[in-house]
Scaffold this motif. Structure first.
Motif, short mmCIF file in Angstrom:
data_model
loop_
_atom_site.label_atom_id
_atom_site.label_comp_id
_atom_site.label_asym_id
_atom_site.label_seq_id
_atom_site.Cartn_x
_atom_site.Cartn_y
_atom_site.Cartn_z
N GLY A 124 25.55 3.77 -1.80
CA GLY A 124 26.02 3.59 -3.16
C GLY A 124 27.32 2.82 -3.21
N PHE A 125 28.28 3.22 -2.36
CA PHE A 125 29.55 2.49 -2.32
C PHE A 125 29.36 1.05 -1.85
CE2 PHE A 125 31.38 6.84 -2.13
CZ PHE A 125 32.28 6.72 -3.18
N ILE A 126 28.50 0.87 -0.84
CA ILE A 126 28.26 -0.47 -0.32
C ILE A 126 27.60 -1.34 -1.39
CG2 ILE A 126 26.89 -1.81 1.33
CD1 ILE A 126 29.32 -0.55 2.56
N VAL A 143 27.72 -5.73 -5.46
CA VAL A 143 27.46 -6.23 -6.81
C VAL A 143 28.76 -6.57 -7.53
CG1 VAL A 143 26.48 -5.63 -9.06
CG2 VAL A 143 25.29 -4.98 -6.96
N ARG A 144 29.75 -5.68 -7.38
CA ARG A 144 30.98 -5.86 -8.16
C ARG A 144 32.01 -6.72 -7.47
NH1 ARG A 144 33.86 -7.01 -11.40
NH2 ARG A 144 35.01 -5.84 -12.97
N HIS A 145 32.06 -6.66 -6.14
CA HIS A 145 33.13 -7.34 -5.42
C HIS A 145 32.61 -8.25 -4.30
CE1 HIS A 145 36.07 -5.00 -7.61
NE2 HIS A 145 35.47 -3.89 -7.24
N ARG A 146 31.36 -8.67 -4.38
CA ARG A 146 30.80 -9.71 -3.51
C ARG A 146 30.89 -9.33 -2.02
NH1 ARG A 146 34.74 -12.34 -6.07
NH2 ARG A 146 35.49 -13.33 -4.19
N PHE A 147 30.66 -8.06 -1.70
CA PHE A 147 30.68 -7.63 -0.31
C PHE A 147 29.59 -8.36 0.47
CE2 PHE A 147 29.35 -4.55 3.03
CZ PHE A 147 30.52 -4.53 3.75
N LEU A 148 30.00 -9.11 1.49
CA LEU A 148 29.11 -9.93 2.31
C LEU A 148 28.36 -11.00 1.51
CD1 LEU A 148 27.62 -7.17 4.63
CD2 LEU A 148 29.46 -8.78 5.16
N ASP A 149 28.71 -11.12 0.22
CA ASP A 149 28.18 -12.16 -0.66
C ASP A 149 26.65 -12.24 -0.61
OD1 ASP A 149 28.45 -14.17 -2.55
OD2 ASP A 149 28.33 -15.73 -1.02
N ILE A 150 25.99 -11.16 -0.94
CA ILE A 150 24.52 -11.15 -0.88
C ILE A 150 23.91 -10.82 -2.23
CG2 ILE A 150 24.52 -10.48 1.55
CD1 ILE A 150 23.76 -7.65 0.58
N THR A 151 24.69 -10.98 -3.32
CA THR A 151 24.19 -10.59 -4.63
C THR A 151 22.89 -11.31 -4.96
OG1 THR A 151 26.46 -10.25 -5.33
CG2 THR A 151 24.81 -10.41 -7.06
N ARG A 152 22.85 -12.62 -4.75
CA ARG A 152 21.65 -13.38 -5.12
C ARG A 152 20.46 -13.04 -4.22
NH1 ARG A 152 22.29 -17.46 -8.63
NH2 ARG A 152 24.39 -17.88 -9.32
N ILE A 153 20.71 -12.90 -2.94
CA ILE A 153 19.61 -12.53 -2.05
C ILE A 153 19.13 -11.11 -2.35
CG2 ILE A 153 18.97 -12.16 0.36
CD1 ILE A 153 20.83 -14.34 1.14
N ALA A 154 20.10 -10.24 -2.70
CA ALA A 154 19.72 -8.87 -3.06
C ALA A 154 18.80 -8.86 -4.26
CB ALA A 154 20.97 -8.04 -3.35
N ALA A 155 19.06 -9.77 -5.21
CA ALA A 155 18.18 -9.85 -6.38
C ALA A 155 16.75 -10.20 -5.95
CB ALA A 155 18.72 -10.90 -7.34
N TYR A 162 35.94 0.31 -0.73
CA TYR A 162 34.64 0.95 -0.98
C TYR A 162 33.87 1.19 0.32
CZ TYR A 162 35.46 0.24 -5.93
OH TYR A 162 36.00 0.29 -7.18
N LEU A 163 34.08 0.32 1.31
CA LEU A 163 33.47 0.56 2.62
C LEU A 163 34.05 1.82 3.24
CD1 LEU A 163 31.67 -0.37 4.96
CD2 LEU A 163 33.57 -1.78 5.76
N LEU A 164 35.37 2.03 3.10
CA LEU A 164 36.02 3.23 3.63
C LEU A 164 35.52 4.49 2.93
CD1 LEU A 164 38.18 4.60 5.38
CD2 LEU A 164 39.84 4.10 3.57
N LYS A 217 25.52 -15.31 11.75
CA LYS A 217 26.86 -14.74 11.60
C LYS A 217 26.91 -13.38 12.26
CE LYS A 217 30.48 -14.22 8.13
NZ LYS A 217 30.79 -14.30 6.68
N LEU A 218 27.91 -13.18 13.13
CA LEU A 218 28.01 -11.94 13.90
C LEU A 218 28.20 -10.73 12.99
CD1 LEU A 218 28.14 -10.52 16.62
CD2 LEU A 218 30.60 -11.02 16.69
N THR A 219 28.98 -10.86 11.94
CA THR A 219 29.22 -9.74 11.03
C THR A 219 27.92 -9.27 10.39
OG1 THR A 219 31.40 -10.65 10.54
CG2 THR A 219 30.58 -8.99 9.05
N ASN A 220 27.09 -10.19 9.97
CA ASN A 220 25.80 -9.84 9.36
C ASN A 220 24.88 -9.15 10.36
OD1 ASN A 220 27.12 -11.71 7.63
ND2 ASN A 220 25.20 -12.16 6.62
N ARG A 221 24.89 -9.60 11.59
CA ARG A 221 24.03 -8.99 12.60
C ARG A 221 24.50 -7.57 12.93
NH1 ARG A 221 23.70 -13.23 17.37
NH2 ARG A 221 25.70 -13.91 16.53
N LEU A 222 25.83 -7.37 12.95
CA LEU A 222 26.36 -6.03 13.24
C LEU A 222 26.05 -5.06 12.10
CD1 LEU A 222 29.82 -6.95 14.82
CD2 LEU A 222 27.80 -6.08 15.99
N PHE A 223 26.11 -5.53 10.85
CA PHE A 223 25.75 -4.67 9.72
C PHE A 223 24.26 -4.31 9.78
CE2 PHE A 223 24.50 -3.65 5.39
CZ PHE A 223 25.50 -2.78 5.00
N ALA A 224 23.45 -5.28 10.14
CA ALA A 224 22.02 -5.00 10.28
C ALA A 224 21.78 -3.98 11.40
CB ALA A 224 21.27 -6.30 10.58
#
Length: 715
Positions: free
Chosen positions: A211-213, A218-230, A170-172, A28-35
């Motif tokens: 912190g905001f990210i 965690v709270r609003h599923r940003f990029l939906d990585i909660t489970r992988i983050a765990a 929160y990103l802003l 996914k291009l969005t994930n690669r750009l964030f990385a």
């Protein structure tokens, strides 16, 4: 030492987030750009950390220039990420993208020259920078590009809705913190005010950004990585824990046992400790995973098992209360929810159909809240609800997710679910799982309601059938009596009418034939009365025949006779009425066909068929009567070349009062509509059949069969 530790922790967190997002979906291009953004932040912090660790001028200059080089890509990487996340709302020309890239690489390139960083000096423990002539333009480039990213982010925020809007908010906030603190501490203050004391705090602004990210994740599923983050968190905790263990053990052993020993001994100890930690890492990692999963993330359900339980329930349960309670219990128990209930809204009236650890409350939602719930058509988190009053009501009840589904036109169902026992928010994985359940659950509810309605209808139907059967039997008996009275009335009326019509007809004949002084006008009128009397007589005779046929009282006097001779007699009878005129009525007379039937009734049939043919055949038209014989029957065909009968009118033939009206070819000829019905019944009683064929403009053919006598069949 503390500052160095903060640098290291910040670098580790940035690496962690970038790696987590990238592993979530590498394609996914969005994930690669964030990385890529995380990588630039890591490079900037790492080079700044090295900058504060070295003290020679040459190394300072190299570290400073590399730091400027990496910093040039931070606004560029952020602009690329914001442009694609969550989706483009403004189409940016490819030429603009190429121009932005060229500007970025231009400034990144000159950072490695004296045009940006001319000289770096270490004087009395302080680092002094001599900026190059293009540094102001470099700083302007950073400010402009960061501002462009913020403006693009604001545009997307204004157009976004629901969870996406919260994520962008929160990103802003995180990016603003990073830009304001970073540019102020590392750009504006050092250059314009020659103030370097706050320069080390610039990289720590990334902590605010992270912190905001993290909160958005965690709270609003940003990029939906909660489970992988765990899972990744387990690895990070393991690595940090093992690293600290390594450091403490090596330091203690080195200081106690080998305070003056050469470095080779220290290296051997380090290798031994490293080998030990290598084999201890895997079980420790599993232990940390078990602990974090138990205390922080709760039980993770298996989607396939979850769906199987729901599908098994909806396919095997038809009782509506049992179905609703079971489905709600499965959802809440599998997802480890604190509570939940199923709300059904029928014609604007809400009522609870099932509960799961939900206290009994008579009134949960107001009329305004109910209207807002009816307008929902997709799964929604409470924070995403735009209706302020409804959102406040749900939060007050500790409800965090709504799952609406359609049951029927005037009925909607809404699963209202509470928070997870682990405190974890609902992820996209959870919502996608629940989304898969909507269709089977909606269908199951419809089926259960239909079954419930059918069962209720069957009970009511059985009761009504019993009542209707008794009433119908009574009505049927009454109708039989009325039908019997009708037949009796027709029979009596026909007999009573037949006597006066015969007398009237006789007197009219005497007047027409014996009174020679009648004027032409009077004779014409009396002749018309005579014709109407004949019609009335025919109607009375037809009604008598119908009455006998309906009562099964028509008796046939069967005998052997020549049907050809009878057809000739019928022809003479028709010709005597004067209706044939210029029409040609031909009887096939080269045959001798003996039938076994009632001669008088067969003459009635032939006269009726010939009269109809003459009526509907134009002047100079032809009417033919033909005969065909087989082993058991004689077939008689009466054909004409008249106007024909429409296909839609064919079904009226041989029915009571089935008179055909042709508006395009009106005939104004009298008729009762009973003749063909009587003919059909007489022929069938005689053991024959009758049928008709016709083509518009070509004419019609009526064919009927009569049986031969037994001796004629043998011959």
């Amino acid at each position: 030492m503390v500052g160095l530790l903060l640098f290291v922790v910040t670098i580790i967190i940035n690496i962690f987030l970038g790696l987590v997002v990238f592993l979530r979906d590498p394609d996914k291009l969005t994930n690669r750009l964030f990385a890529f953004l995380s990588l630039t932040l890591v490079g900037w912090i790492a080079t700044l950390c090295i900058y504060y660790l070295v003290s020679t001028s040459n190394l300072l200059l190299l570290a400073g220039r590399v730091n400027f080089f990496v910093a040039a890509f931070i606004p560029y990487s952020m602009w690329l990420f914001i442009r694609k996340f969550p989706e483009p709302v403004v189409v940016i020309n490819r030429k603009i993208t190429i121009l932005v890239s060229l500007i970025t690489f231009f400034f990144a390139g000159i950072t490695l020259t004296s045009l940006i960083d001319k000289k770096e000096l270490f004087i009395h423990g302080a680092r002094v920078v001599s900026y190059g002539p293009l540094y102001p333009w470099y700083l302007l480039y950073i400010i402009v590009f960061c501002s462009a990213s913020i403006i693009l982010l604001l545009v997307k925020l204004l157009k976004a809705r629901g969870t996406t809007k919260l994520q962008l908010k929160y990103l802003l906030l995180g990016y603003l913190s990073l830009v304001v603190v970073g540019i102020t501490c590392n750009g504006i203050l050092p250059y314009f005010f020659n103030f370097y004391a706050l320069q080390p705090f610039g990289p720590f602004a990334t902590v605010l950004f992270l912190g905001f990210i993290t909160y958005a994740m965690v709270r609003h599923r940003f990029l939906d990585i909660t489970r992988i983050a765990a899972g990744m968190g387990v690895y990070i905790v393991s690595i940090i824990g093992l690293g600290l263990t390594y450091f403490i053990v090596a330091e203690v052993i080195g200081r106690i046992f080998f305070p003056t020993v050469i470095n080779e001994i220290y290296i051997i100890i380090s290798v031994i400790i490293s080998l030990f930690l290598k084999y201890a890492f895997t079980p420790l990692r599993h232990y940390f995973w078990k602990v974090t999963n138990k205390f922080f993330f709760g039980k993770l359900y298996n989607r396939d098992d979850f769906l199987d339980k729901i599908l098994q329930t909806v396919t095997t349960t038809s009782h509506l209360p049992t179905l609703t309670t079971t489905i709600l219990k499965i959802i809440c128990s599998e997802m480890q929810l604190e509570k939940g209930f199923l709300l059904c809204i029928t014609e604007g009236e809400p009522h609870i159909m099932a509960r799961y650890y939900q206290p009994l409350e008579r009134h949960i939602f107001s009329q305004k809240d109910t209207i807002a719930l009816e307008k929902m058509h997709q799964i929604v988190l409470v924070d995403e609800i735009e209706d302020v009053h409804l959102r406040a009501t749900l939060k007050k009840k500790n409800l965090y997710l709504l799952i609406p589904f359609q049951v029927k036109d005037n009925c909607r169902g809404v699963f209202c679910l509470g928070i997870k026992r682990s405190g974890e928010s609902f992820s996209i994985y959870d919502i996608q799982t629940l989304q898969l359940l909507l269709s089977p659950i909606s269908l199951a509810f419809q089926n259960a309601q239909h079954i419930q309605a059918i069962e209720s209808f069957n009970k009511r139907l059985r009761k009504e059938v019993r009542s209707a059967t008794a009433e119908l039997w009574s009505v049927n008996q009454h109708l039989k009596r009325i039908d019997s009275m009708k037949d009796e009335f027709i029979s009596i009326a026909s007999h009573e009418l037949k006597t006066p019509t015969t007398a009237i007809k006789g007197f009219l004949w005497l007047i027409l034939n014996k009174d020679r002084e009648l004027s032409d006008y009077s004779r014409e009128k009396i002749q018309r009365v005579a014709e109407l009397t004949d019609h009335l007589t025919q109607l009375v005779n037809d009604m008598l025949d119908v009455s006998k046929l309906e009562a099964n009282n028509l008796r046939l006097q069967k005998e052997r006779f020549d049907i050809v001779s009878l057809a000739k007699e019928a022809k003479r009878e028709i010709e005597m009425t004067g209706v044939v005129g210029e029409k040609q009525l031909e009887i096939e007379d080269n045959k001798y066909c003996i039938v076994y039937a009632d001669k008088r009734r067969m003459q009635q049939v032939l006269v009726n068929l010939l009269s109809n043919a003459v009526k509907y055949t134009p002047r100079n038209g032809n009417i033919d009567v033909a005969f065909h014989s087989n082993k058991s029957h004689i077939q008689i065909k009466v054909s004409d070349n008249g106007m024909g009968i429409k296909r839609s009118d064919m079904k009226k033939l041989f029915t009571k009062f089935g008179k055909i009206e042709d508006k395009e070819h009106p005939t104004n000829l009298p008729g009762t509509g009973l003749g063909l019905y009587i003919c059909k019944r007489i022929i069938e009683l005689s053991g024959g059949t009758i049928k008709a064929t016709s083509r518009i403009g070509k004419g019609s053919t009526f064919a009927f069969t009569l049986p031969k006598s037994y001796n004629d069949q043998l011959s």
